[in-house]
Design a protein around this motif. Structure first.
Motif, mmCIF file in Angstrom:
data_model
loop_
_atom_site.group_PDB
_atom_site.id
_atom_site.type_symbol
_atom_site.label_atom_id
_atom_site.label_comp_id
_atom_site.label_asym_id
_atom_site.label_seq_id
_atom_site.Cartn_x
_atom_site.Cartn_y
_atom_site.Cartn_z
ATOM 1 N N ALA A 31 25.269 43.588 41.880
ATOM 2 C CA ALA A 31 25.567 42.285 41.028
ATOM 3 C C ALA A 31 26.032 41.309 42.100
ATOM 4 O O ALA A 31 26.845 41.573 42.867
ATOM 5 C CB ALA A 31 26.618 42.740 39.828
ATOM 6 N N ILE A 32 25.620 40.211 41.566
ATOM 7 C CA ILE A 32 26.002 38.817 42.283
ATOM 8 C C ILE A 32 26.732 37.967 41.141
ATOM 9 O O ILE A 32 26.016 37.626 40.185
ATOM 10 C CB ILE A 32 25.010 38.141 42.961
ATOM 11 N N VAL A 33 27.893 37.375 41.327
ATOM 12 C CA VAL A 33 28.574 36.545 40.534
ATOM 13 C C VAL A 33 28.895 35.146 41.171
ATOM 14 O O VAL A 33 29.472 35.319 42.497
ATOM 15 C CB VAL A 33 29.848 37.259 39.843
ATOM 16 N N PHE A 34 28.601 34.232 40.694
ATOM 17 C CA PHE A 34 28.752 32.733 41.353
ATOM 18 C C PHE A 34 29.792 32.138 40.360
ATOM 19 O O PHE A 34 29.660 31.864 38.990
ATOM 20 C CB PHE A 34 27.566 32.116 41.493
ATOM 21 N N ASP A 35 30.874 31.540 41.080
ATOM 22 C CA ASP A 35 31.458 30.435 40.336
ATOM 23 C C ASP A 35 30.471 29.127 40.527
ATOM 24 O O ASP A 35 29.431 29.421 41.302
ATOM 25 C CB ASP A 35 32.876 29.855 41.103
ATOM 26 N N TRP A 36 30.687 28.030 39.804
ATOM 27 C CA TRP A 36 29.917 27.016 39.963
ATOM 28 C C TRP A 36 30.405 25.794 40.584
ATOM 29 O O TRP A 36 29.710 25.441 41.672
ATOM 30 C CB TRP A 36 29.583 26.491 38.501
ATOM 31 N N ASP A 37 31.361 24.901 40.195
ATOM 32 C CA ASP A 37 32.021 23.910 40.892
ATOM 33 C C ASP A 37 32.584 24.248 42.209
ATOM 34 O O ASP A 37 33.330 24.977 42.229
ATOM 35 C CB ASP A 37 32.955 23.141 40.009
ATOM 36 N N GLY A 38 32.269 23.351 43.299
ATOM 37 C CA GLY A 38 32.677 23.680 44.602
ATOM 38 C C GLY A 38 31.910 24.939 45.277
ATOM 39 O O GLY A 38 32.055 25.073 46.613
ATOM 40 N N VAL A 39 30.969 25.647 44.470
ATOM 41 C CA VAL A 39 30.323 26.719 45.197
ATOM 42 C C VAL A 39 28.607 26.141 45.403
ATOM 43 O O VAL A 39 28.204 25.842 46.373
ATOM 44 C CB VAL A 39 30.171 27.817 44.499
ATOM 45 N N PHE A 40 28.255 25.808 44.267
ATOM 46 C CA PHE A 40 26.941 25.147 44.105
ATOM 47 C C PHE A 40 26.787 23.726 44.485
ATOM 48 O O PHE A 40 25.617 22.991 44.223
ATOM 49 C CB PHE A 40 25.973 25.387 42.913
ATOM 50 N N ASN A 41 27.747 23.132 44.430
ATOM 51 C CA ASN A 41 28.075 21.719 44.662
ATOM 52 C C ASN A 41 29.241 21.284 45.323
ATOM 53 O O ASN A 41 30.169 22.359 45.691
ATOM 54 C CB ASN A 41 27.785 20.817 43.315
ATOM 55 N N ASP A 42 29.645 19.962 45.378
ATOM 56 C CA ASP A 42 30.972 19.740 45.933
ATOM 57 C C ASP A 42 32.110 19.394 45.009
ATOM 58 O O ASP A 42 33.147 19.232 45.408
ATOM 59 C CB ASP A 42 30.911 18.161 46.761
ATOM 60 N N GLY A 43 31.841 19.844 43.577
ATOM 61 C CA GLY A 43 32.785 19.743 42.717
ATOM 62 C C GLY A 43 33.060 18.452 42.118
ATOM 63 O O GLY A 43 33.737 18.276 41.080
ATOM 64 N N VAL A 44 32.227 17.334 42.419
ATOM 65 C CA VAL A 44 32.426 16.207 41.818
ATOM 66 C C VAL A 44 31.410 15.974 40.590
ATOM 67 O O VAL A 44 30.530 16.601 40.401
ATOM 68 C CB VAL A 44 31.670 14.892 42.691
ATOM 69 N N LYS A 45 32.145 15.542 39.556
ATOM 70 C CA LYS A 45 31.714 15.526 38.054
ATOM 71 C C LYS A 45 30.760 14.181 37.879
ATOM 72 O O LYS A 45 31.209 13.237 38.205
ATOM 73 C CB LYS A 45 32.705 15.659 37.102
ATOM 74 N N THR A 46 29.900 14.239 36.853
ATOM 75 C CA THR A 46 29.184 13.193 36.432
ATOM 76 C C THR A 46 30.174 12.655 35.268
ATOM 77 O O THR A 46 31.107 13.429 34.583
ATOM 78 C CB THR A 46 27.791 13.601 36.051
ATOM 79 N N GLU A 47 29.650 11.409 34.444
ATOM 80 C CA GLU A 47 30.498 10.973 33.444
ATOM 81 C C GLU A 47 30.435 12.136 32.220
ATOM 82 O O GLU A 47 31.060 12.089 31.170
ATOM 83 C CB GLU A 47 29.779 9.629 32.786
#
Length: 233
Positions: A31-47
């Protein structure tokens, strides 16, 4: 093994667990489990409060799933995202790539992991986890393989997870710079599957096509984690 280790240390990757020992742990992964923010991206959010992913990382997850499918003789690995907030693009990736599940609003992630494992009859040691920050440590403490996404801005955090045995490999690539792809290729490479994965993807039929059809048959489930645990969206 030496070539794989040298290739990734040349990128700046850090083997906290020696490469040969990490390879043995990887042989158990289903099994593979991923966090999202800061993992697939730099953690910066849109509006709207969401954050993005790249096709480079998405392809990495697919190649890794194919490699693990080969490793386990046609058994499709479980794939999931567990995120502490709600990200519409996480749902999008999970749906498009036919991951098994996406959990949103997960504040104590190890409880959510238990839900996923029970659903698929797996053990923590059979999980590889991609993570980047404090919210992820309850999962990193129990799973078999921990891939941490590097970020120079948190040297004390990096030292903490290293000295407390909460990470196996720290990517050379920074958060937001395709570090998921790096971790995926590392796992495939250590398992000795990379050349086979590439060759079969090139041929497409019959082997990759068999994997792809199996992957496409997965119907993802979407969960919001509330006071009583995960509830279907």
């Amino acid at each position: 093994m030496v070539d794989i280790e040298k290739t990734f240390t040349a990128l700046g990757g850090q083997f906290v667990t020696p490469a040969d020992a990490l390879t043995e742990k990887l042989r158990l992964v289903k099994a593979i489990v991923f966090d999202w923010d800061g993992v697939f991206n730099d953690g910066v959010k849109t509006e709207a409060g969401s954050s993005s992913f790249s096709e480079v990382d998405s392809m990495g997850t697919n190649l890794l799933r194919f490699g693990l499918w080969l490793q386990h003789d046609g058994q499709l690995p479980v794939a999931a995202v567990i995120t502490g907030v709600t990200n519409t693009l996480a749902d999008t990736l999970v749906g498009r790539e036919h991951f098994h599940a996406c959990y949103s609003q997960a504040k104590h992630k190890v409880d959510v992991l238990a839900h996923l494992l029970k659903k698929h009859q797996l053990e923590p040691k059979e999980v590889a986890f991609f993570f980047d920050d404090a919210l992820d440590l309850s999962v990193a403490e129990v799973v078999g393989v921990r891939i941490m996404i590097r970020r120079q801005a948190n040297p004390l955090f990096t030292n903490y997870v290293t000295t407390n045995g909460l990470v196996d490999y720290i990517t050379g690539s920074q958060s937001g710079q395709f570090a998921v792809r790096e971790g995926c290729e590392l796992i495939i490479g250590l398992l000795g599957q990379f050349d086979t994965v590439m060759a079969e993807r090139l041929r497409y039929k019959p082997v990759y096509d068999q994997y792809y059809q199996q992957r496409q048959a997965v119907e993802p489930s979407y969960w919001t984690v509330g006071p009583n645990g995960p509830e279907p969206k």
